[in-house]
Scaffold this motif. Structure first.
Motif, PDB file in Angstrom:
ATOM      1  N   LEU A  54     -13.695  27.537 -20.889  1.00  0.00           N
ATOM      2  CA  LEU A  54     -12.498  26.696 -20.711  1.00  0.00           C
ATOM      3  C   LEU A  54     -11.605  26.779 -21.955  1.00  0.00           C
ATOM      4  O   LEU A  54     -12.098  26.747 -23.092  1.00  0.00           O
ATOM      5  CB  LEU A  54     -12.911  25.232 -20.464  1.00  0.00           C
ATOM      6  CG  LEU A  54     -13.600  24.962 -19.121  1.00  0.00           C
ATOM      7  CD1 LEU A  54     -14.161  23.540 -19.082  1.00  0.00           C
ATOM      8  CD2 LEU A  54     -12.646  25.186 -17.954  1.00  0.00           C
ATOM      9  N   LEU A  55     -10.308  26.868 -21.705  1.00  0.00           N
ATOM     10  CA  LEU A  55      -9.337  26.979 -22.807  1.00  0.00           C
ATOM     11  C   LEU A  55      -8.585  25.669 -23.003  1.00  0.00           C
ATOM     12  O   LEU A  55      -8.556  24.831 -22.084  1.00  0.00           O
ATOM     13  CB  LEU A  55      -8.309  28.072 -22.478  1.00  0.00           C
ATOM     14  CG  LEU A  55      -8.886  29.464 -22.213  1.00  0.00           C
ATOM     15  CD1 LEU A  55      -7.799  30.376 -21.663  1.00  0.00           C
ATOM     16  CD2 LEU A  55      -9.479  30.025 -23.500  1.00  0.00           C
ATOM     17  N   ALA A 112     -10.801  22.598 -27.427  1.00  0.00           N
ATOM     18  CA  ALA A 112     -11.613  22.960 -26.270  1.00  0.00           C
ATOM     19  C   ALA A 112     -12.949  23.573 -26.704  1.00  0.00           C
ATOM     20  O   ALA A 112     -14.002  23.239 -26.163  1.00  0.00           O
ATOM     21  CB  ALA A 112     -10.837  23.942 -25.378  1.00  0.00           C
ATOM     22  N   TYR A 113     -12.887  24.435 -27.702  1.00  0.00           N
ATOM     23  CA  TYR A 113     -14.105  25.125 -28.149  1.00  0.00           C
ATOM     24  C   TYR A 113     -15.207  24.117 -28.496  1.00  0.00           C
ATOM     25  O   TYR A 113     -16.352  24.236 -28.053  1.00  0.00           O
ATOM     26  CB  TYR A 113     -13.757  26.007 -29.352  1.00  0.00           C
ATOM     27  CG  TYR A 113     -14.923  26.784 -29.871  1.00  0.00           C
ATOM     28  CD1 TYR A 113     -15.306  27.985 -29.269  1.00  0.00           C
ATOM     29  CD2 TYR A 113     -15.659  26.316 -30.965  1.00  0.00           C
ATOM     30  CE1 TYR A 113     -16.406  28.695 -29.737  1.00  0.00           C
ATOM     31  CE2 TYR A 113     -16.760  27.021 -31.436  1.00  0.00           C
ATOM     32  CZ  TYR A 113     -17.124  28.216 -30.821  1.00  0.00           C
ATOM     33  OH  TYR A 113     -18.208  28.908 -31.282  1.00  0.00           O
ATOM     34  N   ASP A 114     -14.829  23.077 -29.288  1.00  0.00           N
ATOM     35  CA  ASP A 114     -15.825  22.067 -29.698  1.00  0.00           C
ATOM     36  C   ASP A 114     -16.312  21.246 -28.506  1.00  0.00           C
ATOM     37  O   ASP A 114     -17.506  20.993 -28.349  1.00  0.00           O
ATOM     38  CB  ASP A 114     -15.208  21.098 -30.720  1.00  0.00           C
ATOM     39  CG  ASP A 114     -14.888  21.804 -32.029  1.00  0.00           C
ATOM     40  OD1 ASP A 114     -15.294  22.978 -32.165  1.00  0.00           O
ATOM     41  OD2 ASP A 114     -14.215  21.194 -32.883  1.00  0.00           O
ATOM     42  N   LEU A 115     -15.334  20.845 -27.704  1.00  0.00           N
ATOM     43  CA  LEU A 115     -15.692  20.021 -26.534  1.00  0.00           C
ATOM     44  C   LEU A 115     -16.635  20.783 -25.600  1.00  0.00           C
ATOM     45  O   LEU A 115     -17.644  20.253 -25.131  1.00  0.00           O
ATOM     46  CB  LEU A 115     -14.425  19.710 -25.750  1.00  0.00           C
ATOM     47  CG  LEU A 115     -13.929  18.294 -25.691  1.00  0.00           C
ATOM     48  CD1 LEU A 115     -12.667  18.218 -24.862  1.00  0.00           C
ATOM     49  CD2 LEU A 115     -14.972  17.342 -25.136  1.00  0.00           C
ATOM     50  N   ASN A 116     -16.260  22.032 -25.357  1.00  0.00           N
ATOM     51  CA  ASN A 116     -17.063  22.853 -24.438  1.00  0.00           C
ATOM     52  C   ASN A 116     -18.510  22.937 -24.914  1.00  0.00           C
ATOM     53  O   ASN A 116     -19.450  22.719 -24.143  1.00  0.00           O
ATOM     54  CB  ASN A 116     -16.498  24.282 -24.355  1.00  0.00           C
ATOM     55  CG  ASN A 116     -15.110  24.318 -23.739  1.00  0.00           C
ATOM     56  OD1 ASN A 116     -14.650  23.318 -23.201  1.00  0.00           O
ATOM     57  ND2 ASN A 116     -14.442  25.465 -23.820  1.00  0.00           N
ATOM     58  N   ILE A 117     -18.657  23.227 -26.207  1.00  0.00           N
ATOM     59  CA  ILE A 117     -20.027  23.389 -26.722  1.00  0.00           C
ATOM     60  C   ILE A 117     -20.786  22.075 -26.643  1.00  0.00           C
ATOM     61  O   ILE A 117     -21.944  22.013 -26.223  1.00  0.00           O
ATOM     62  CB  ILE A 117     -20.005  23.914 -28.178  1.00  0.00           C
ATOM     63  CG1 ILE A 117     -19.494  25.347 -28.130  1.00  0.00           C
ATOM     64  CG2 ILE A 117     -21.374  23.822 -28.819  1.00  0.00           C
ATOM     65  CD1 ILE A 117     -19.655  26.130 -29.388  1.00  0.00           C
TER      66      ILE A 117
END
Ligand code: F6R
Length: 636
Positions: free
Chosen positions: A295-296, A315-320
């Motif tokens: 997800l971006l 997004a990167y942090d949230l996704n992980i």
């Protein structure tokens, strides 16, 4: 003032009540206020009434108010929505009898004021009869308050999909899902009438005020479509959107698919709790058909989640973060993994082994909801006890009871020992069933043989799940033995039996189901009595150390954000579970029909567990064959 944004998607005003009891009391009080007002001028109050499980709480409350507060119903005129066609008013499943027993027998309403369609009208006379029913409503001055439930097809009254907004009282053909839902009441789908007489959607829409009530998770998706979808004949309840004076009352479970509960960030500013974040991210992943880790930022902003990004992004942090959270719900160790760190596991490592108590409202709820997990727990050395709360005897066809009784008699003849108590009982059962009128109530002897059949099935299913007979308990809660479907009443005896069980076993883990069920079901009643028992014992030290896990009901699926523990099943484990379910032979209704799903409970269970695995897979987690999901429960 109503927050308009909050209700942005809703085209019918809806109130979420704390419980079905609260909702029913609220409607009963509205009805009584109107009756009191009209009684002052001796003018009639005209009520449109429904049958089924949904309104029974209203009727109980009206009776209470009549008895305790002396409110007279002598000026009340009632019109019931519907009646099955081709059954007499004394048929145990007729809506006429239902209304007498549930309401009219307990009020001072004159018989001439009661109107319920007559299911015995000659076929050729139905048109004229229905027109007359309409005229009677008009003559009474029209319906002041109409109470409605909603069927899983979206029907109101028996206006099945395809009914028009202009339809009037008429003879209709029942939808196959409606017949399936009525199958238990009629002791098999094949006995459910094919036709019914019902007020039309147009007749209902002519009412002054309408209340539509919905309780339990099984109504959630159809209710959301009716409230938020486009009005359509394919979903008759949605046609109520055009009514100027309607209100929906739903409990939390029935309202759970409304956007304001399911995706609240689309309708208001939200506090981003971890469960809401998980829900939003998994929704975004499903909605944009991308695994979480792909997800971006743009996916978030373009889908109404800019606020989440601002507060918890990028997004990167949230996704992980969410990927890891969901990952940690997965465990092959439902009883905890001993001597390992349990920091990120749903269950504690110690104590090991655990005492795991599994409560099954009806025999086979356990194996449907968590057959694979039971096997895991046993394999991993835990002491697993399954307690069947009710005997399940109401759901056993007569033919199975006759077969069992005949076997006893035949065996006795083989051994030349025909004078035993068992043989006498078996013979009396055969005689009773031979003479039984359609839908007559079973004697205690017949019920006990039916209960024994289900015990046998449950024991074999448990063995398939790795459990020996000594770990299987049958509580036969009294509310079930005294009651019938949709009309159960809990008592202190039920709670006492459960308290006894809890105190004896003092489990480290308790698995149960039924919290989201429609309140009249066996599952909901079992959940209520369990809850009462646990609350009574809430000071006991063992309760503080007991993890409570809800497993899914036969017809329910979890949303990803609800799951705190996900136990994957291998293909072999899934096959084994299906074998377990298959042992409940009396619950396999009839020979296969063209409608495969109607008799394939084991296939439904299989598909449901596979779907959950697919959901995990689509989010970008490991690809399993099937998954059983559990939600952690807290008593307070
Ligand atoms: C009953 C009726 C039906 C029911 C609906 C929901 O008179 O008209 O539309 O209201 O099937 O049934 P329950 O309440 O049993 O879930």
């Amino acid at each position: 003032m109503k927050n308009i944004e909050f209700h942005r998607f809703e085209k019918i005003p809806a109130t979420i009540v704390n419980s079905s009891l609260d909702g029913c009391q609220q409607i009963a009080s509205e009805i009584c206020t109107l009756i009191k007002e009209r009684n002052l001028t001796q003018s009639p109050t005209v009520l449109g009434l429904a049958t089924g499980s949904t309104p029974t709480g209203i009727y109980r409350e009206l009776i209470r108010i009549h008895k305790e507060e002396g409110l007279s119903f002598s000026n009340v005129i009632t019109f019931n929505l519907d009646e099955y066609y081709n059954i007499t008013s004394s048929h145990p499943e007729s809506y006429n009898l239902f209304m007498q027993e549930q309401l009219f027998d307990h009020l001072d309403i004159p018989t001439k004021n009661i109107n319920i369609p007559d299911g015995t009208v000659e076929r050729t006379a139905t048109f004229a009869y229905c027109q007359d029913y309409e005229n009677r409503i008009l003559d009474a001055g029209g319906i002041d308050i109409q109470v409605l439930g909603i069927g899983r097809t979206g029907h109101i009254g028996f206006n099945e999909p395809g009914s028009s907004a202009q339809s009037r009282t008429r003879l209709v053909h029942l939808d196959s899902l409606t017949k399936k839902d009525a199958a238990r009441d009629f002791l098999g789908e094949e006995n459910v009438p094919r036709y019914a007489l019902t007020m039309g959607v147009g007749t209902i829409l002519d009412s002054e005020r309408i209340y539509l009530l919905a309780w339990g998770r099984s109504k959630a998706s159809i209710l959301a479509l009716a409230v938020e979808g486009e009005p359509s004949e394919a979903l008759p309840a949605s046609l109520l959107q055009s009514h100027p004076n309607i209100e929906i009352l739903a409990d939390q479970a029935a309202a759970s698919e409304l956007t304001r509960l399911k995706r609240p960030w689309l309708v208001r500013h939200v506090d981003w709790t971890s469960s809401l974040i998980r829900s939003a991210v998994s929704w975004l992943s499903a909605n944009s058909a991308k695994p979480i880790l792909k997800l971006l930022d743009d996916d978030y902003t373009e889908n109404g989640l800019a606020d989440l990004l601002t507060q918890h992004g990028p997004a990167y942090d949230l996704n992980i973060r969410i990927f890891n959270e969901i990952q940690h719900t997965l465990t092959g160790w439902p009883g905890g993994k001993t001597k390992s760190s349990d920091e990120r596991r749903p269950e504690r490592a110690e104590p090991h082994p655990k005492r795991s108590l599994i409560l099954a409202p009806e025999p086979f709820d356990d194996v449907i909801g968590m057959g694979g997990t039971i096997h895991r727990l046993v394999d991993q050395g835990h002491e697993v006890i399954v307690a069947y709360l009710t005997s399940g005897n109401l759901a056993v066809p007569d033919a199975d009871a006759s077969k069992a009784a005949e076997l006893v008699v035949d065996l006795a003849e083989l051994s030349d020992d025909c004078e035993t108590e068992e043989v006498r009982l078996a013979k009396s059962v055969l005689k009773e069933l031979g003479e039984k009128a359609d839908f007559a109530t079973d004697s205690p002897n017949v019920r006990s043989i039916k209960g024994l059949i289900r015990r046998g099935e449950a024991k074999i299913a448990c063995e398939i799940c790795g459990l020996s007979g000594s770990k299987v308990r049958f509580l036969s809660l009294p509310f079930y033995e005294r009651g019938k479907y949709r009309q159960f009443k809990l008592s202190g005896d039920d709670t006492d039996l459960l308290k006894g069980l809890f105190e004896e076993i003092q489990p480290h883990q308790l698995y149960f189901t039924g919290a989201l069920s429609e309140p009249s079901t066996v599952q909901a009643n079992c959940y209520q009595s369990m809850r009462r028992a646990l609350l009574d014992l809430s000071d006991s030290p063992w309760i503080q150390n007991c993890y409570m896990w809800q497993y899914r009901e036969a017809s329910q699926e979890w949303d990803i954000q609800e799951i705190d523990m996900a136990v994957p099943l291998s293909p072999t484990e899934l096959t084994n579970k299906i074998q377990g379910i298959y042992q409940h032979q009396t619950q396999r209704r009839q020979a296969p029909t063209s409608d495969r799903a109607s008799n394939d409970i084991w296939r439904q269970a299989e598909e449901c567990d596979r779907r959950l695995a697919e959901t995990y897979d689509n989010l970008g987690l490991a690809e399993y064959e099937a998954i059983e999901g559990f939600k952690r429960y807290s008593l307070i």
